[in-house]
Design a protein around this motif. Structure first.
Motif, PDB file in Angstrom:
ATOM      1  N   UNK A   1      20.937  17.365 -79.513  1.00 22.79           N
ATOM      2  CA  UNK A   1      20.045  18.002 -80.481  1.00 22.79           C
ATOM      3  C   UNK A   1      20.648  17.960 -81.886  1.00 22.79           C
ATOM      4  N   UNK A   2      21.926  18.236 -81.979  1.00 24.39           N
ATOM      5  CA  UNK A   2      22.592  18.243 -83.286  1.00 24.39           C
ATOM      6  C   UNK A   2      22.641  16.836 -83.869  1.00 24.39           C
ATOM      7  N   UNK A   3      23.007  15.861 -83.054  1.00 23.61           N
ATOM      8  CA  UNK A   3      23.093  14.485 -83.538  1.00 23.61           C
ATOM      9  C   UNK A   3      21.750  13.983 -84.044  1.00 23.61           C
TER      10      UNK A   3
ATOM     11  N   UNK B   1      22.385  12.593 -89.909  1.00 22.07           N
ATOM     12  CA  UNK B   1      22.465  11.185 -90.269  1.00 22.07           C
ATOM     13  C   UNK B   1      22.776  10.279 -89.090  1.00 22.07           C
ATOM     14  N   UNK B   2      23.257  10.839 -87.996  1.00 23.26           N
ATOM     15  CA  UNK B   2      23.593  10.029 -86.817  1.00 23.26           C
ATOM     16  C   UNK B   2      22.377   9.720 -85.950  1.00 23.26           C
TER      17      UNK B   2
ATOM     18  N   UNK C   1      19.056   8.289 -84.213  1.00 24.18           N
ATOM     19  CA  UNK C   1      18.464   6.965 -84.030  1.00 24.18           C
ATOM     20  C   UNK C   1      17.448   7.045 -82.905  1.00 24.18           C
ATOM     21  N   UNK C   2      16.526   6.099 -82.892  1.00 29.65           N
ATOM     22  CA  UNK C   2      15.550   6.062 -81.794  1.00 29.65           C
ATOM     23  C   UNK C   2      16.251   5.853 -80.462  1.00 29.65           C
ATOM     24  N   UNK C   3      17.229   4.954 -80.422  1.00 32.56           N
ATOM     25  CA  UNK C   3      17.890   4.649 -79.158  1.00 32.56           C
ATOM     26  C   UNK C   3      18.649   5.857 -78.626  1.00 32.56           C
ATOM     27  N   UNK C   4      19.262   6.635 -79.509  1.00 32.11           N
ATOM     28  CA  UNK C   4      19.949   7.849 -79.085  1.00 32.11           C
ATOM     29  C   UNK C   4      18.943   8.847 -78.519  1.00 32.11           C
ATOM     30  N   UNK C   5      17.807   9.016 -79.200  1.00 27.41           N
ATOM     31  CA  UNK C   5      16.796   9.961 -78.729  1.00 27.41           C
ATOM     32  C   UNK C   5      16.198   9.509 -77.399  1.00 27.41           C
ATOM     33  N   UNK C   6      15.968   8.211 -77.260  1.00 30.51           N
ATOM     34  CA  UNK C   6      15.324   7.690 -76.059  1.00 30.51           C
ATOM     35  C   UNK C   6      16.293   7.632 -74.886  1.00 30.51           C
TER      36      UNK C   6
END
Length: 316
Positions: free
Chosen positions: A213-215, A219-220, A222-227
């Motif tokens: 949630x914090x990331x 600025x960190x 990204x779509x790939x991180x969320x997905x």
């Protein structure tokens, strides 16, 4: 309810992680015939209102547009032109029909296929997609198109339903693949980086959901991180993970990236490192697993007593 204005009949070949949700979405607007060599995938599609066919050629007999969703260039060639006694869709489609290639197989493969289709008077629209299976199920993909104006006109109703964002990046087959390769460089690197970040957070004992949630709030993000993030967290906890994007598919895409970088003379050490991670996962038997599985390959780095500090260590 299907759009009464839509007279286009669509065939969709390949019901994998992307093909199945695309087929079910298109079936809400068009008459859609489908084929996949896996009967279980055809059964799932049939429940969503599509028309199952016994072969790829049979699915295309009445089609104006054939959408191909496969993993490799060899699979594309097999669908298009068949092998041995298996008829390809080129022989089944009527002259004037068009093929929409939604997979990432490389520019050269698509250009070659387009040339082979010319004697059949069938156009090829190079339209690789990005966005994942969830967005595919609601027509919210990014579509990068390389096609002539003539063939674009034939396929535009289908392209506009597959993607909420459709960019025509060039007038020739292969142009879409080139743009998709640039896209995949970032996707592969972002996925590998997300895996390392969450593995580090896990080793430090951080609350992983809170960390994600914090990331994603700064600025960190990204779509790939969320997905991939939630599935990466599940991997770290040895929990079951839904297959949405196969590891060998990302490895294949990053191989295309490396090939294009080498041909273009562009140094790509970051992409090469990410490619290495996906290849290692494939070698470790994770080819058919979700690509979030690379997270569990991140082993904690330890410094032996009396050894060099991290600042003095020489990378290998």
């Amino acid at each position: 309810m299907k759009d009464e204005r839509a007279s286009t009949r669509v065939a969709l070949l390949g019901l994998g992680a992307m093909g199945l949700p695309m087929a079910t979405w298109l079936a809400q607007h068009f008459e859609v015939d489908v084929y996949d060599p896996d009967p279980s995938r055809i059964e799932l599609a049939a429940k969503a209102g599509v028309h199952p066919a016994d072969t790829a050629a049979a699915a295309c007999r009445h089609a104006d547009v054939a959408v191909i969703s496969v993993r490799t260039a060899d699979q594309m060639q097999h669908v298009l032109f068949g092998a041995g006694e298996v008829q390809g869709i080129a022989q089944a489609l009527r002259p004037g029909a068009a093929v929409v290639m939604t997979s990432t197989v490389g520019a050269d493969a698509v250009r070659h296929a387009a040339e082979e289709l010319r004697p059949f008077s069938i156009g090829l629209v190079d339209a690789p997609v990005s966005g994942g299976s969830v967005r595919a199920a609601s027509g919210d993909l990014l579509v990068m198109v390389g096609a002539s104006r003539e063939h674009l006109e034939v396929t535009r109703p289908v392209l506009d339903l597959l993607g909420s964002t459709v960019y025509v990046v060039g007038s020739e087959p292969g142009d879409g693949q080139t743009m998709k390769t640039v896209n995949q460089l970032l996707c592969g690197v972002h996925t590998a980086a997300a895996a390392e970040a969450l593995a580090l957070a896990h080793s430090l004992g951080l609350d992983l959901e809170r960390c994600l949630q914090i990331l994603q709030s700064g600025a960190a993000a990204s779509f790939m991180l969320a997905d991939r993030g939630p599935r990466m967290i599940a991997q770290l906890r040895s929990e079951p993970v839904e297959l949405r994007s196969r590891t060998d598919v990302m490895a294949k895409d990053m191989g295309i990236v490396q090939g294009l970088c080498q041909t273009s003379g562009v140094l790509s050490p970051v992409a090469e490192a990410a490619y290495g991670k996906f290849r290692a996962a494939v070698r470790a038997g994770m080819a058919e697993q979700d690509d979030s599985s690379i997270t569990i390959m991140q082993a904690p780095i330890t410094t032996p007593t009396g050894g060099p500090s991290p600042d003095d260590a020489t990378p290998t």
